[in-house]
Design a protein around this motif. Structure first.
Motif, PDB file in Angstrom:
ATOM      1  N   LEU A   1       0.822  -1.165   0.028  1.00  0.00           N
ATOM      2  CA  LEU A   1       0.016  -0.014  -0.034  1.00  0.00           C
ATOM      3  C   LEU A   1       0.890   1.207   0.084  1.00  0.00           C
ATOM      4  O   LEU A   1       0.709   2.203  -0.565  1.00  0.00           O
ATOM      5  N   VAL A   2       1.833   1.140   0.653  1.00  0.00           N
ATOM      6  CA  VAL A   2       2.948   2.484   0.534  1.00  0.00           C
ATOM      7  C   VAL A   2       3.331   2.733  -0.635  1.00  0.00           C
ATOM      8  O   VAL A   2       3.721   3.720  -1.236  1.00  0.00           O
ATOM      9  N   ALA A   3       3.785   1.557  -1.299  1.00  0.00           N
ATOM     10  CA  ALA A   3       4.372   1.556  -2.543  1.00  0.00           C
ATOM     11  C   ALA A   3       3.378   2.253  -3.656  1.00  0.00           C
ATOM     12  O   ALA A   3       3.795   2.899  -4.261  1.00  0.00           O
ATOM     13  N   LEU A   4       2.148   1.757  -3.317  1.00  0.00           N
ATOM     14  CA  LEU A   4       1.141   2.499  -4.340  1.00  0.00           C
ATOM     15  C   LEU A   4       1.213   3.911  -4.320  1.00  0.00           C
ATOM     16  O   LEU A   4       0.856   4.535  -4.943  1.00  0.00           O
ATOM     17  N   LEU A   5       1.015   4.249  -2.810  1.00  0.00           N
ATOM     18  CA  LEU A   5       0.846   5.703  -2.455  1.00  0.00           C
ATOM     19  C   LEU A   5       1.995   6.434  -2.958  1.00  0.00           C
ATOM     20  O   LEU A   5       1.975   7.594  -3.352  1.00  0.00           O
ATOM     21  N   ALA A   6       3.257   5.773  -2.853  1.00  0.00           N
ATOM     22  CA  ALA A   6       4.465   6.453  -3.442  1.00  0.00           C
ATOM     23  C   ALA A   6       4.221   6.541  -4.807  1.00  0.00           C
ATOM     24  O   ALA A   6       4.650   7.897  -5.296  1.00  0.00           O
ATOM     25  N   ALA A   7       3.613   5.668  -5.627  1.00  0.00           N
ATOM     26  CA  ALA A   7       3.683   5.803  -6.995  1.00  0.00           C
ATOM     27  C   ALA A   7       2.582   6.810  -7.534  1.00  0.00           C
ATOM     28  O   ALA A   7       2.628   7.299  -8.642  1.00  0.00           O
ATOM     29  N   MET A   8       1.481   7.207  -6.527  1.00  0.00           N
ATOM     30  CA  MET A   8       0.484   8.268  -6.853  1.00  0.00           C
ATOM     31  C   MET A   8       0.982   9.509  -6.115  1.00  0.00           C
ATOM     32  O   MET A   8       0.125  10.531  -6.307  1.00  0.00           O
ATOM     33  N   THR A   9       2.083   9.779  -5.696  1.00  0.00           N
ATOM     34  CA  THR A   9       2.626  10.988  -4.906  1.00  0.00           C
ATOM     35  C   THR A   9       3.785  11.580  -5.559  1.00  0.00           C
ATOM     36  O   THR A   9       4.772  10.908  -5.747  1.00  0.00           O
ATOM     37  N   ASP A  10       3.677  12.906  -6.115  1.00  0.00           N
ATOM     38  CA  ASP A  10       4.847  13.566  -6.480  1.00  0.00           C
ATOM     39  C   ASP A  10       5.964  13.768  -5.390  1.00  0.00           C
ATOM     40  O   ASP A  10       5.611  13.849  -4.216  1.00  0.00           O
ATOM     41  N   GLY A  11       7.198  13.621  -5.905  1.00  0.00           N
ATOM     42  CA  GLY A  11       8.160  13.666  -4.786  1.00  0.00           C
ATOM     43  C   GLY A  11       8.503  12.775  -3.899  1.00  0.00           C
ATOM     44  O   GLY A  11       9.364  12.795  -3.110  1.00  0.00           O
ATOM     45  N   ALA A  12       8.043  11.543  -4.304  1.00  0.00           N
ATOM     46  CA  ALA A  12       8.130  10.429  -3.211  1.00  0.00           C
ATOM     47  C   ALA A  12       9.579  10.166  -3.412  1.00  0.00           C
ATOM     48  O   ALA A  12      10.310   9.799  -4.602  1.00  0.00           O
ATOM     49  N   VAL A  13      10.497   9.873  -2.172  1.00  0.00           N
ATOM     50  CA  VAL A  13      11.830   9.495  -2.350  1.00  0.00           C
ATOM     51  C   VAL A  13      12.081   8.385  -1.449  1.00  0.00           C
ATOM     52  O   VAL A  13      11.316   8.139  -0.511  1.00  0.00           O
ATOM     53  N   ILE A  14      13.094   7.614  -1.370  1.00  0.00           N
ATOM     54  CA  ILE A  14      13.521   6.688  -0.809  1.00  0.00           C
ATOM     55  C   ILE A  14      14.983   6.493  -0.285  1.00  0.00           C
ATOM     56  O   ILE A  14      15.639   6.939  -1.390  1.00  0.00           O
ATOM     57  N   THR A  15      15.547   6.383   0.828  1.00  0.00           N
ATOM     58  CA  THR A  15      16.837   6.240   1.215  1.00  0.00           C
ATOM     59  C   THR A  15      17.253   5.170   2.040  1.00  0.00           C
ATOM     60  O   THR A  15      16.002   4.618   2.765  1.00  0.00           O
ATOM     61  N   TYR A  16      18.585   4.798   2.234  1.00  0.00           N
ATOM     62  CA  TYR A  16      18.845   3.922   3.211  1.00  0.00           C
ATOM     63  C   TYR A  16      18.394   4.600   4.842  1.00  0.00           C
ATOM     64  O   TYR A  16      18.779   5.575   4.924  1.00  0.00           O
ATOM     65  N   ALA A  17      18.163   3.388   5.588  1.00  0.00           N
ATOM     66  CA  ALA A  17      17.679   4.205   6.819  1.00  0.00           C
ATOM     67  C   ALA A  17      18.970   4.117   7.749  1.00  0.00           C
ATOM     68  O   ALA A  17      19.505   3.225   8.326  1.00  0.00           O
ATOM     69  N   PRO A  18      19.441   5.289   8.053  1.00  0.00           N
ATOM     70  CA  PRO A  18      20.481   5.361   9.222  1.00  0.00           C
ATOM     71  C   PRO A  18      20.290   5.138  10.643  1.00  0.00           C
ATOM     72  O   PRO A  18      21.244   4.730  11.413  1.00  0.00           O
ATOM     73  N   ASP A  19      19.054   4.923  10.919  1.00  0.00           N
ATOM     74  CA  ASP A  19      18.757   4.544  12.287  1.00  0.00           C
ATOM     75  C   ASP A  19      18.727   3.112  12.711  1.00  0.00           C
ATOM     76  O   ASP A  19      18.318   2.710  13.623  1.00  0.00           O
ATOM     77  N   ILE A  20      18.832   2.300  11.674  1.00  0.00           N
ATOM     78  CA  ILE A  20      18.718   0.747  12.025  1.00  0.00           C
ATOM     79  C   ILE A  20      20.019   0.175  11.510  1.00  0.00           C
ATOM     80  O   ILE A  20      20.503   0.475  10.415  1.00  0.00           O
ATOM     81  N   ASP A  21      20.432  -0.534  12.406  1.00  0.00           N
ATOM     82  CA  ASP A  21      21.896  -1.166  12.218  1.00  0.00           C
ATOM     83  C   ASP A  21      22.022  -2.217  11.318  1.00  0.00           C
ATOM     84  O   ASP A  21      22.901  -2.625  10.608  1.00  0.00           O
ATOM     85  N   GLU A  22      20.779  -2.894  10.992  1.00  0.00           N
ATOM     86  CA  GLU A  22      20.497  -4.240  10.077  1.00  0.00           C
ATOM     87  C   GLU A  22      20.839  -3.562   8.759  1.00  0.00           C
ATOM     88  O   GLU A  22      20.114  -2.614   8.390  1.00  0.00           O
ATOM     89  N   PRO A  23      21.586  -4.228   7.763  1.00  0.00           N
ATOM     90  CA  PRO A  23      21.633  -3.609   6.357  1.00  0.00           C
ATOM     91  C   PRO A  23      20.360  -3.945   5.756  1.00  0.00           C
ATOM     92  O   PRO A  23      19.551  -4.808   5.807  1.00  0.00           O
ATOM     93  N   GLY A  24      20.276  -3.088   4.621  1.00  0.00           N
ATOM     94  CA  GLY A  24      19.166  -3.064   3.782  1.00  0.00           C
ATOM     95  C   GLY A  24      18.025  -2.410   4.128  1.00  0.00           C
ATOM     96  O   GLY A  24      17.064  -2.305   3.417  1.00  0.00           O
ATOM     97  N   TRP A  25      17.848  -2.029   5.247  1.00  0.00           N
ATOM     98  CA  TRP A  25      16.424  -1.312   5.563  1.00  0.00           C
ATOM     99  C   TRP A  25      16.682   0.118   4.958  1.00  0.00           C
ATOM    100  O   TRP A  25      17.451   0.828   4.987  1.00  0.00           O
ATOM    101  N   GLN A  26      15.412   0.655   4.599  1.00  0.00           N
ATOM    102  CA  GLN A  26      15.369   1.842   3.939  1.00  0.00           C
ATOM    103  C   GLN A  26      14.118   2.501   4.543  1.00  0.00           C
ATOM    104  O   GLN A  26      13.342   2.149   5.270  1.00  0.00           O
ATOM    105  N   ILE A  27      14.000   3.966   4.372  1.00  0.00           N
ATOM    106  CA  ILE A  27      13.140   4.798   4.529  1.00  0.00           C
ATOM    107  C   ILE A  27      12.438   5.625   3.539  1.00  0.00           C
ATOM    108  O   ILE A  27      13.062   6.095   2.441  1.00  0.00           O
ATOM    109  N   VAL A  28      10.978   5.321   3.288  1.00  0.00           N
ATOM    110  CA  VAL A  28      10.385   6.126   2.122  1.00  0.00           C
ATOM    111  C   VAL A  28       9.754   7.309   2.629  1.00  0.00           C
ATOM    112  O   VAL A  28       9.127   7.322   3.814  1.00  0.00           O
ATOM    113  N   TYR A  29       9.960   8.362   1.929  1.00  0.00           N
ATOM    114  CA  TYR A  29       9.249   9.664   2.606  1.00  0.00           C
ATOM    115  C   TYR A  29       8.326   9.990   1.460  1.00  0.00           C
ATOM    116  O   TYR A  29       8.709  10.283   0.270  1.00  0.00           O
ATOM    117  N   LEU A  30       7.274  10.424   1.752  1.00  0.00           N
ATOM    118  CA  LEU A  30       6.177  11.269   1.129  1.00  0.00           C
ATOM    119  C   LEU A  30       5.762  12.628   1.616  1.00  0.00           C
ATOM    120  O   LEU A  30       5.591  12.637   2.927  1.00  0.00           O
TER     121      LEU A  30
END
Length: 145
Positions: free
Chosen positions: A39-68
């Protein structure tokens, strides 16, 4: 006094049942997070300016944060590495990109903002054109009503 099991008093069948239950609960939780990620991926596809980056607040590799930006408010979600495939369409930015800097919103504030934006979209034009909305206002269908 209630009966409490300890490692010394639990038998192997009970222990197996506990492990099975824990695995079932974990699978159910992971399924709910996967559903949310869709659902968040769908919302990101429908939202101008959606971005994703790696999550600096989680020690496990591969975690990301999506911002809308929804209704003028930031909303963000942590994305598990197992759900990253759902966000390939979202622009990847560096962690210090201004569009990927957390504004301090709480989870409660995020969902209050989403509820307000949802109500505004519903009142402006309803479901017939909700997919065509941007931060700039009414979609073409609503303007021509």
């Amino acid at each position: 006094m209630t009966d409490r099991h300890t490692v010394d008093t639990i038998n192997s069948d009970e222990l197996d049942a506990l492990y099975d239950r824990a695995e079932s609960v974990e699978a159910e939780r992971d399924g709910a997070y996967r559903e949310r990620a869709h659902l968040v991926a769908l919302l990101a596809a429908m939202t101008d300016g959606a971005v994703i980056t790696y999550a600096p607040d989680i020690d496990e590799p591969g975690w990301q944060i999506v911002y809308l930006t929804l209704g003028g408010r930031q909303a963000s979600w942590h994305i598990s590495p197992r759900d990253a495939d759902l966000f390939q369409h979202v622009e990847r930015v560096a962690a210090l990109d201004v569009r990927a800097l957390w504004d301090g919103h709480t989870t409660e504030e995020k969902y209050v903002g989403i509820a307000a934006w949802t109500a505004e979209l519903a009142e402006r034009c309803g479901p017939a054109c909700a997919e065509q909305h941007t931060e700039r206002g009414r979609c073409e269908i609503a303007r021509n009503r």
